[in-house]
Enzyme design. Structure first.
Site, PDB file in Angstrom:
ATOM      1  N   GLY A   9       0.659  -1.297   0.143  1.00 10.48           N
ATOM      2  CA  GLY A   9       0.151   0.079  -0.354  1.00 10.48           C
ATOM      3  C   GLY A   9       0.837   1.319  -0.114  1.00 10.48           C
ATOM      4  O   GLY A   9       0.665   2.712  -0.254  1.00 10.48           O
ATOM      5  N   ASP A  43      18.358   7.295  -4.721  1.00 10.35           N
ATOM      6  CA  ASP A  43      18.195   5.855  -4.688  1.00 10.35           C
ATOM      7  C   ASP A  43      20.114   5.924  -3.574  1.00 10.35           C
ATOM      8  O   ASP A  43      20.871   6.398  -4.693  1.00 10.35           O
ATOM      9  CB  ASP A  43      18.403   4.988  -5.342  1.00 10.35           C
ATOM     10  CG  ASP A  43      18.606   3.784  -5.692  1.00 10.35           C
ATOM     11  OD1 ASP A  43      18.426   2.412  -5.535  1.00 10.35           O
ATOM     12  OD2 ASP A  43      20.641   3.319  -5.502  1.00 10.35           O
ATOM     13  N   TYR A  48      27.655   2.209  -0.858  1.00 14.57           N
ATOM     14  CA  TYR A  48      28.269   3.645  -2.337  1.00 14.57           C
ATOM     15  C   TYR A  48      28.745   4.500  -0.940  1.00 14.57           C
ATOM     16  O   TYR A  48      29.618   5.166  -1.680  1.00 14.57           O
ATOM     17  CB  TYR A  48      27.496   4.176  -2.358  1.00 14.57           C
ATOM     18  CG  TYR A  48      25.967   2.899  -3.515  1.00 14.57           C
ATOM     19  CD1 TYR A  48      26.618   2.071  -3.693  1.00 14.57           C
ATOM     20  CD2 TYR A  48      25.022   4.434  -3.977  1.00 14.57           C
ATOM     21  CE1 TYR A  48      25.523   1.522  -4.431  1.00 14.57           C
ATOM     22  CE2 TYR A  48      24.701   3.305  -4.704  1.00 14.57           C
ATOM     23  CZ  TYR A  48      24.950   2.535  -5.255  1.00 14.57           C
ATOM     24  OH  TYR A  48      23.441   1.680  -5.784  1.00 14.57           O
ATOM     25  N   LYS A  73      20.318   0.645   0.852  1.00 14.01           N
ATOM     26  CA  LYS A  73      20.445  -0.545   0.613  1.00 14.01           C
ATOM     27  C   LYS A  73      21.183  -1.676   1.182  1.00 14.01           C
ATOM     28  O   LYS A  73      22.138  -0.859   1.975  1.00 14.01           O
ATOM     29  CB  LYS A  73      20.923  -1.579  -0.714  1.00 14.01           C
ATOM     30  CG  LYS A  73      20.163  -1.062  -2.159  1.00 14.01           C
ATOM     31  CD  LYS A  73      20.816  -0.787  -2.847  1.00 14.01           C
ATOM     32  CE  LYS A  73      19.871  -0.252  -4.436  1.00 14.01           C
ATOM     33  NZ  LYS A  73      21.048   1.241  -4.357  1.00 14.01           N
ATOM     34  N   HIS A 104      20.833  -6.060  -0.644  1.00 14.61           N
ATOM     35  CA  HIS A 104      21.308  -5.470  -1.756  1.00 14.61           C
ATOM     36  C   HIS A 104      21.962  -6.505  -2.495  1.00 14.61           C
ATOM     37  O   HIS A 104      21.858  -6.499  -3.868  1.00 14.61           O
ATOM     38  CB  HIS A 104      22.759  -4.872  -1.367  1.00 14.61           C
ATOM     39  CG  HIS A 104      23.266  -3.677  -2.704  1.00 14.61           C
ATOM     40  ND1 HIS A 104      24.254  -2.431  -2.453  1.00 14.61           N
ATOM     41  CD2 HIS A 104      23.728  -3.537  -4.079  1.00 14.61           C
ATOM     42  CE1 HIS A 104      24.672  -1.942  -3.357  1.00 14.61           C
ATOM     43  NE2 HIS A 104      23.805  -2.322  -4.228  1.00 14.61           N
TER      44      HIS A 104
HETATM   45  P1  NDP Z   1      22.923   5.009 -15.363  1.00 19.85           P
HETATM   46  O1  NDP Z   1      21.848   4.110 -16.411  1.00 19.85           O
HETATM   47  O2  NDP Z   1      22.286   5.920 -14.216  1.00 19.85           O
HETATM   48  O3  NDP Z   1      23.794   5.999 -16.428  1.00 19.85           O
HETATM   49  C1  NDP Z   1      24.617   7.123 -15.546  1.00 19.85           C
HETATM   50  C2  NDP Z   1      25.483   7.718 -16.867  1.00 19.85           C
HETATM   51  O4  NDP Z   1      24.482   7.793 -17.358  1.00 19.85           O
HETATM   52  C3  NDP Z   1      26.419   8.651 -16.345  1.00 19.85           C
HETATM   53  O5  NDP Z   1      27.947   8.553 -17.336  1.00 19.85           O
HETATM   54  C4  NDP Z   1      25.329  10.428 -17.146  1.00 19.85           C
HETATM   55  O6  NDP Z   1      26.834  10.744 -17.263  1.00 19.85           O
HETATM   56  C5  NDP Z   1      25.176   9.102 -17.999  1.00 19.85           C
HETATM   57  N1  NDP Z   1      23.566  10.087 -18.113  1.00 19.85           N
HETATM   58  C6  NDP Z   1      22.788  10.015 -17.637  1.00 19.85           C
HETATM   59  N2  NDP Z   1      21.952  11.076 -17.701  1.00 19.85           N
HETATM   60  C7  NDP Z   1      21.898  10.976 -18.903  1.00 19.85           C
HETATM   61  C8  NDP Z   1      21.605  11.530 -20.524  1.00 19.85           C
HETATM   62  N3  NDP Z   1      20.670  12.016 -20.379  1.00 19.85           N
HETATM   63  N4  NDP Z   1      22.582  12.322 -21.561  1.00 19.85           N
HETATM   64  C9  NDP Z   1      23.291  11.539 -21.676  1.00 19.85           C
HETATM   65  N5  NDP Z   1      24.320  10.821 -20.244  1.00 19.85           N
HETATM   66  C10 NDP Z   1      22.831  10.580 -19.341  1.00 19.85           C
HETATM   67  O7  NDP Z   1      24.254   3.684 -14.269  1.00 19.85           O
HETATM   68  P2  NDP Z   1      24.298   3.965 -12.667  1.00 19.85           P
HETATM   69  O8  NDP Z   1      24.983   2.937 -12.985  1.00 19.85           O
HETATM   70  O9  NDP Z   1      24.208   5.353 -12.440  1.00 19.85           O
HETATM   71  O10 NDP Z   1      22.392   3.515 -12.149  1.00 19.85           O
HETATM   72  C11 NDP Z   1      21.258   3.852 -12.073  1.00 19.85           C
HETATM   73  C12 NDP Z   1      21.707   3.762  -9.981  1.00 19.85           C
HETATM   74  O11 NDP Z   1      21.707   2.205 -10.233  1.00 19.85           O
HETATM   75  C13 NDP Z   1      23.011   4.356 -10.173  1.00 19.85           C
HETATM   76  O12 NDP Z   1      22.729   5.331  -9.763  1.00 19.85           O
HETATM   77  C14 NDP Z   1      22.494   3.478  -8.540  1.00 19.85           C
HETATM   78  O13 NDP Z   1      21.503   4.661  -7.735  1.00 19.85           O
HETATM   79  C15 NDP Z   1      21.589   2.015  -8.819  1.00 19.85           C
HETATM   80  N6  NDP Z   1      22.747   1.056  -9.044  1.00 19.85           N
HETATM   81  C16 NDP Z   1      22.488  -0.145  -8.327  1.00 19.85           C
HETATM   82  C17 NDP Z   1      22.847  -1.446  -8.608  1.00 19.85           C
HETATM   83  C18 NDP Z   1      21.708  -2.543  -7.957  1.00 19.85           C
HETATM   84  O14 NDP Z   1      23.198  -3.322  -7.660  1.00 19.85           O
HETATM   85  N7  NDP Z   1      21.402  -2.326  -7.435  1.00 19.85           N
HETATM   86  C19 NDP Z   1      23.875  -1.621  -9.096  1.00 19.85           C
HETATM   87  C20 NDP Z   1      24.193  -0.189  -9.873  1.00 19.85           C
HETATM   88  C21 NDP Z   1      23.648   0.879  -9.847  1.00 19.85           C
HETATM   89  P3  NDP Z   1      26.488  12.183 -16.500  1.00 19.85           P
HETATM   90  O15 NDP Z   1      26.594  11.955 -14.788  1.00 19.85           O
HETATM   91  O16 NDP Z   1      28.307  12.395 -16.576  1.00 19.85           O
HETATM   92  O17 NDP Z   1      25.437  13.045 -16.438  1.00 19.85           O
END
Ligand code: NDP
Length: 271
Positions: A9, A43, A48, A73, A104
């Site tokens: 919910g 998140d 981290y 996590k 995690h």
């Molecule tokens: P994402 O798929 O969110 O990609 C992030 C990358 O894409 C960065 O290099 C960013 O660069 C670039 N980017 C973001 N927006 C744009 C855009 N509009 N146009 C072009 N490039 C873009 O990867 P993440 O690994 O960060 O995954 C997202 C989140 O998921 C993590 O931050 C974390 O919170 C979570 N996560 C969870 C995991 C798990 O095991 N549960 C493992 C990995 C991640 P810039 O910052 O330079 O814009």
């Protein structure tokens, strides 16, 4: 912001802000800017090492805590560890409750870990509990032998690694699939099909990808340190991908994960 309702919910935003690999002042600034720009879900994770900076970003944003949906996590090291770690996360995030706590990874004794999360939920420290990186068979096992069905499974999903079976399994069980690395860490955005769809819908490749996830029923947590990209990644509500284009997106799936296990993810004993 649009919301969905979890299996207990609780309301959860469909789009959140990811903070993996963010640290220090850059993390604080990015989180504060994201919240000021309209993000309501943040998140993070114990692994981290940035919960203090995330907490500071939340404070600097000036937004009422009750408007936010905070996700962190925890990894399993011992039954007691889950509770101690979460109490530290609460202190670092400058709050007295979490909206969603995820286990995690399905490493070590995840039965004991899940019971720790169930206790934190019963104690009112967290509004919902879920898992991350659980495969369908692990989810099935967890559900069969515990009281609480996870509300969310946060899994890697992006155009080149879509995980359709895991998504379908979650949806069948009433578990929300959430995409981590939804943009393929930025590496998938040059795919010719994405450029073609971006031109057709007059959106950026990132917006096409995020809209595709949302139409598949996943929530997303893109990360960007750039305010303009943060804005773009939230602006995904005023168009709909046609069914034929949703089907074309399936052709990008290579079945290959981008996952690595960085040092901070490795256990230092106590398993
Ligand atoms: P994402 O798929 O969110 O990609 C992030 C990358 O894409 C960065 O290099 C960013 O660069 C670039 N980017 C973001 N927006 C744009 C855009 N509009 N146009 C072009 N490039 C873009 O990867 P993440 O690994 O960060 O995954 C997202 C989140 O998921 C993590 O931050 C974390 O919170 C979570 N996560 C969870 C995991 C798990 O095991 N549960 C493992 C990995 C991640 P810039 O910052 O330079 O814009």
């Amino acid at each position: 912001m649009e919301y969905l309702t979890l299996n207990n919910g609780t309301r959860m935003p469909l789009v959140g802000f990811g903070t993996f690999m963010l640290g220090g002042e850059a993390c604080t600034n990015a989180v504060a800017a994201a919240i000021r720009g309209g993000y309501r879900m943040i998140d993070t994770a114990e692994a981290y090492g940035n919960e203090k900076e995330v907490g500071e970003g939340i404070r600097q944003s000036g937004i009422d805590r009750r408007e936010l949906f905070l996700v962190t996590k925890v990894n399993f090291k011992s039954y007691e560890h889950a509770e101690q770690t979460v109490l530290q996360s609460l202190a670092d995030l400058q709050t007295d409750y979490l909206d969603l706590l995820l286990l995690h990874w399905p490493f070590a004794n995840y039965y004991a870990a899940w019971r720790g999360l169930e206790k934190l939920y019963a104690d009112g420290k967290v509004r919902a509990i879920g898992v991350s990186n659980f495969e369908p068979d692990q989810l099935l096992d967890l559900i069969a032998y515990h009281k609480i069905v996870p509300a969310v499974d946060q899994i890697e999903s992006n155009p080149c690694f879509q995980q359709p079976q895991a998504v379908a399994f979650c949806q069948k069980e009433g578990i929300v699939p959430e995409a981590w690395g939804p943009l393929g860490k930025g590496k998938d955005l040059g795919e010719p099909l994405l450029l073609e769809l971006a031109a057709k819908y007059e959106k950026t490749p990132a917006q096409i990808v995020l809209r595709w996830h949302l139409q598949r029923g996943l929530t997303v947590i893109p990360k960007s340190v750039h305010p303009e990209r943060q804005r773009q990644n939230l602006d995904v509500w005023d168009f709909t991908l046609e069914e034929a284009d949703m089907e074309k997106m399936c052709t990008l799936d290579t079945g290959k994960s981008k996952r690595g296990y960085p040092a901070e993810f490795r256990f230092d004993g106590g398993m």
